[in-house]
Design a protein around this motif. Structure first.
Motif, mmCIF file in Angstrom:
data_model
loop_
_atom_site.group_PDB
_atom_site.id
_atom_site.type_symbol
_atom_site.label_atom_id
_atom_site.label_comp_id
_atom_site.label_asym_id
_atom_site.label_seq_id
_atom_site.Cartn_x
_atom_site.Cartn_y
_atom_site.Cartn_z
ATOM 1 N N ILE A 1 43.882 42.129 17.605
ATOM 2 C CA ILE A 1 43.134 41.895 19.072
ATOM 3 C C ILE A 1 43.428 40.621 19.326
ATOM 4 O O ILE A 1 43.750 39.681 18.783
ATOM 5 C CB ILE A 1 41.420 41.977 18.445
ATOM 6 C CG1 ILE A 1 40.604 42.128 19.670
ATOM 7 C CG2 ILE A 1 41.054 40.776 17.676
ATOM 8 C CD1 ILE A 1 39.157 42.575 19.785
ATOM 9 N N SER A 2 43.277 40.677 20.870
ATOM 10 C CA SER A 2 43.758 38.981 21.338
ATOM 11 C C SER A 2 43.169 39.138 22.804
ATOM 12 O O SER A 2 42.520 40.051 23.374
ATOM 13 C CB SER A 2 45.184 38.894 21.642
ATOM 14 O OG SER A 2 45.503 37.764 22.005
ATOM 15 N N VAL A 3 43.470 38.008 23.587
ATOM 16 C CA VAL A 3 43.148 38.053 25.035
ATOM 17 C C VAL A 3 44.274 38.151 25.954
ATOM 18 O O VAL A 3 45.299 37.565 25.280
ATOM 19 C CB VAL A 3 42.058 36.971 25.595
ATOM 20 C CG1 VAL A 3 40.870 37.027 24.669
ATOM 21 C CG2 VAL A 3 42.961 35.712 24.783
ATOM 22 N N TYR A 4 44.451 38.480 27.041
ATOM 23 C CA TYR A 4 45.180 38.474 28.078
ATOM 24 C C TYR A 4 44.794 38.187 29.378
ATOM 25 O O TYR A 4 43.744 38.935 29.659
ATOM 26 C CB TYR A 4 45.962 39.880 27.958
ATOM 27 C CG TYR A 4 47.233 40.114 28.813
ATOM 28 C CD1 TYR A 4 48.695 39.651 28.690
ATOM 29 C CD2 TYR A 4 47.052 40.860 30.083
ATOM 30 C CE1 TYR A 4 49.677 39.597 29.324
ATOM 31 C CE2 TYR A 4 48.170 40.909 30.795
ATOM 32 C CZ TYR A 4 49.329 40.415 30.479
ATOM 33 O OH TYR A 4 50.531 40.419 31.332
ATOM 34 N N ARG A 5 45.657 37.409 30.036
ATOM 35 C CA ARG A 5 45.221 37.005 31.447
ATOM 36 C C ARG A 5 46.147 37.661 32.310
ATOM 37 O O ARG A 5 47.318 37.845 32.224
ATOM 38 C CB ARG A 5 45.434 35.500 31.567
ATOM 39 C CG ARG A 5 44.837 34.911 32.912
ATOM 40 C CD ARG A 5 45.177 33.431 33.142
ATOM 41 N NE ARG A 5 44.326 32.598 32.150
ATOM 42 C CZ ARG A 5 42.901 32.336 32.340
ATOM 43 N NH1 ARG A 5 42.460 32.686 33.349
ATOM 44 N NH2 ARG A 5 42.301 31.902 31.569
ATOM 45 N N ILE A 6 45.309 38.289 33.123
ATOM 46 C CA ILE A 6 45.962 38.933 34.374
ATOM 47 C C ILE A 6 47.152 38.177 35.360
ATOM 48 O O ILE A 6 46.238 37.233 35.838
ATOM 49 C CB ILE A 6 45.122 39.909 35.182
ATOM 50 C CG1 ILE A 6 44.205 40.783 34.337
ATOM 51 C CG2 ILE A 6 45.811 40.664 36.276
ATOM 52 C CD1 ILE A 6 44.884 41.894 33.495
ATOM 53 N N PRO A 7 48.152 38.360 35.365
ATOM 54 C CA PRO A 7 48.892 37.375 35.942
ATOM 55 C C PRO A 7 48.922 37.529 37.597
ATOM 56 O O PRO A 7 49.290 36.437 38.509
ATOM 57 C CB PRO A 7 50.459 37.578 35.644
ATOM 58 C CG PRO A 7 50.439 39.118 35.129
ATOM 59 C CD PRO A 7 49.094 39.397 34.612
ATOM 60 N N VAL B 1 41.581 41.528 38.934
ATOM 61 C CA VAL B 1 42.009 40.427 39.802
ATOM 62 C C VAL B 1 42.959 39.601 39.120
ATOM 63 O O VAL B 1 42.821 39.264 37.807
ATOM 64 C CB VAL B 1 41.021 39.777 40.640
ATOM 65 C CG1 VAL B 1 40.086 40.672 41.486
ATOM 66 C CG2 VAL B 1 40.007 38.905 39.636
ATOM 67 N N ALA B 2 43.941 38.702 39.855
ATOM 68 C CA ALA B 2 44.528 37.610 39.380
ATOM 69 C C ALA B 2 43.944 36.743 38.609
ATOM 70 O O ALA B 2 42.746 36.283 39.106
ATOM 71 C CB ALA B 2 45.327 37.282 40.577
ATOM 72 N N ASN B 3 44.329 36.627 37.449
ATOM 73 C CA ASN B 3 43.684 35.491 36.402
ATOM 74 C C ASN B 3 42.479 35.894 35.853
ATOM 75 O O ASN B 3 41.822 35.130 34.995
ATOM 76 C CB ASN B 3 43.523 34.173 37.101
ATOM 77 C CG ASN B 3 44.871 33.472 37.712
ATOM 78 O OD1 ASN B 3 45.677 33.299 36.933
ATOM 79 N ND2 ASN B 3 44.759 32.926 38.640
ATOM 80 N N GLN B 4 42.143 37.246 35.856
ATOM 81 C CA GLN B 4 40.992 37.656 35.279
ATOM 82 C C GLN B 4 41.521 37.849 33.802
ATOM 83 O O GLN B 4 42.487 38.300 33.409
ATOM 84 C CB GLN B 4 40.613 39.077 35.676
ATOM 85 C CG GLN B 4 39.402 39.493 34.740
ATOM 86 C CD GLN B 4 38.847 40.768 35.778
ATOM 87 O OE1 GLN B 4 39.392 41.232 36.825
ATOM 88 N NE2 GLN B 4 37.717 41.241 35.282
ATOM 89 N N VAL B 5 40.543 37.676 32.823
ATOM 90 C CA VAL B 5 40.788 37.853 31.152
ATOM 91 C C VAL B 5 40.508 38.907 30.671
ATOM 92 O O VAL B 5 39.158 39.636 31.043
ATOM 93 C CB VAL B 5 40.473 36.820 30.521
ATOM 94 C CG1 VAL B 5 40.432 36.812 29.137
ATOM 95 C CG2 VAL B 5 40.894 35.423 30.662
ATOM 96 N N VAL B 6 41.158 39.747 29.902
ATOM 97 C CA VAL B 6 40.875 40.743 29.244
ATOM 98 C C VAL B 6 41.062 40.909 27.912
ATOM 99 O O VAL B 6 41.915 40.165 27.273
ATOM 100 C CB VAL B 6 41.555 42.244 29.739
ATOM 101 C CG1 VAL B 6 41.310 42.468 31.295
ATOM 102 C CG2 VAL B 6 43.153 42.013 29.779
ATOM 103 N N VAL B 7 40.324 41.918 27.172
ATOM 104 C CA VAL B 7 40.635 41.530 25.608
ATOM 105 C C VAL B 7 41.362 43.065 25.171
ATOM 106 O O VAL B 7 40.983 43.969 25.928
ATOM 107 C CB VAL B 7 39.010 41.755 25.015
ATOM 108 C CG1 VAL B 7 39.316 42.093 23.419
ATOM 109 C CG2 VAL B 7 38.130 40.541 25.155
ATOM 110 N N VAL B 8 42.425 42.910 24.616
ATOM 111 C CA VAL B 8 43.375 43.853 24.159
ATOM 112 C C VAL B 8 43.287 44.026 22.514
ATOM 113 O O VAL B 8 43.187 43.439 21.707
ATOM 114 C CB VAL B 8 44.854 43.670 24.707
ATOM 115 C CG1 VAL B 8 44.750 43.487 26.039
ATOM 116 C CG2 VAL B 8 45.257 42.492 23.878
#
Length: 187
Positions: free
Chosen positions: A46-52, A61-68
């Protein structure tokens, strides 16, 4: 009593040493076969990813953070509608897109409608304002290769996706989005 305390402290020390050794072993063995060097994904899954960028609007939206999460790929392949992070082969960067075409399916876009094996697919996540250009409204019939997936951005007018770089092999899939955090400043 003193001997018992020494044995206990040795056992505790060995236990503390075993934890980092075990984590390093898991990282190197990479049991989830994650195509990423991120230790959070390789060890925890599991990790986090920032929408580029804005190519997944309005979902993200740009710069939103998601958990994957990676483990979903072990039990079953990606499903239509899943939003996945994958390693794009040309740039080597991690990208995020939506799975729309599965292995062996015939896919096309005609007059702005996604067709799978000739049947219209409902895409409630698309905004009409994001599908105005010829790039978004027409795409010639394409058969998705075995072991690969056709990925598109939700902001079709502004998304570089499988229409350009082709279907993505399953082994390039890093993780599936399981949770999104509200964008900074959202009410």
């Amino acid at each position: 009593m003193q001997q018992w305390k020494q044995r206990l402290s040795r056992a505790a020390l060995l236990g503390l040493m075993a934890i980092p050794v075990g984590l390093i072993a898991i990282y190197l063995i990479n049991p989830r076969n994650v195509p990423s060097l991120d230790p959070r994904l390789r060890i925890l899954g599991i990790s986090v990813y920032r929408i580029p960028a804005g190519d997944m609007m309005p979902e993200f939206v740009a710069n939103q953070v998601v958990v994957v999460r990676t483990a979903y790929n072990d039990r079953h392949g990606p499903q239509r509608g899943d939003i996945v992070v994958f390693r794009e082969s040309r740039s080597g960067y991690a990208w995020i897109k939506r799975v729309v075409g599965l292995p062996g399916e015939q896919l096309e876009i005609h007059q702005g409608q996604l067709l799978i094996d000739g049947t219209r697919v409902a895409e409630p996540y698309l905004l009409p304002a994001n599908t105005q250009t010829d790039y978004s409204t027409e795409f010639a019939r394409h058969v998705v290769a075995d072991g690969s997936y056709f990925l598109l951005g939700d902001n079709r007018d502004r998304s570089e996706d499988s229409r350009i770089f082709g279907a993505v092999p399953q082994q390039a899939m890093i993780a599936k989005v399981i949770f999104k955090l509200e964008p900074h400043g959202a009410e």
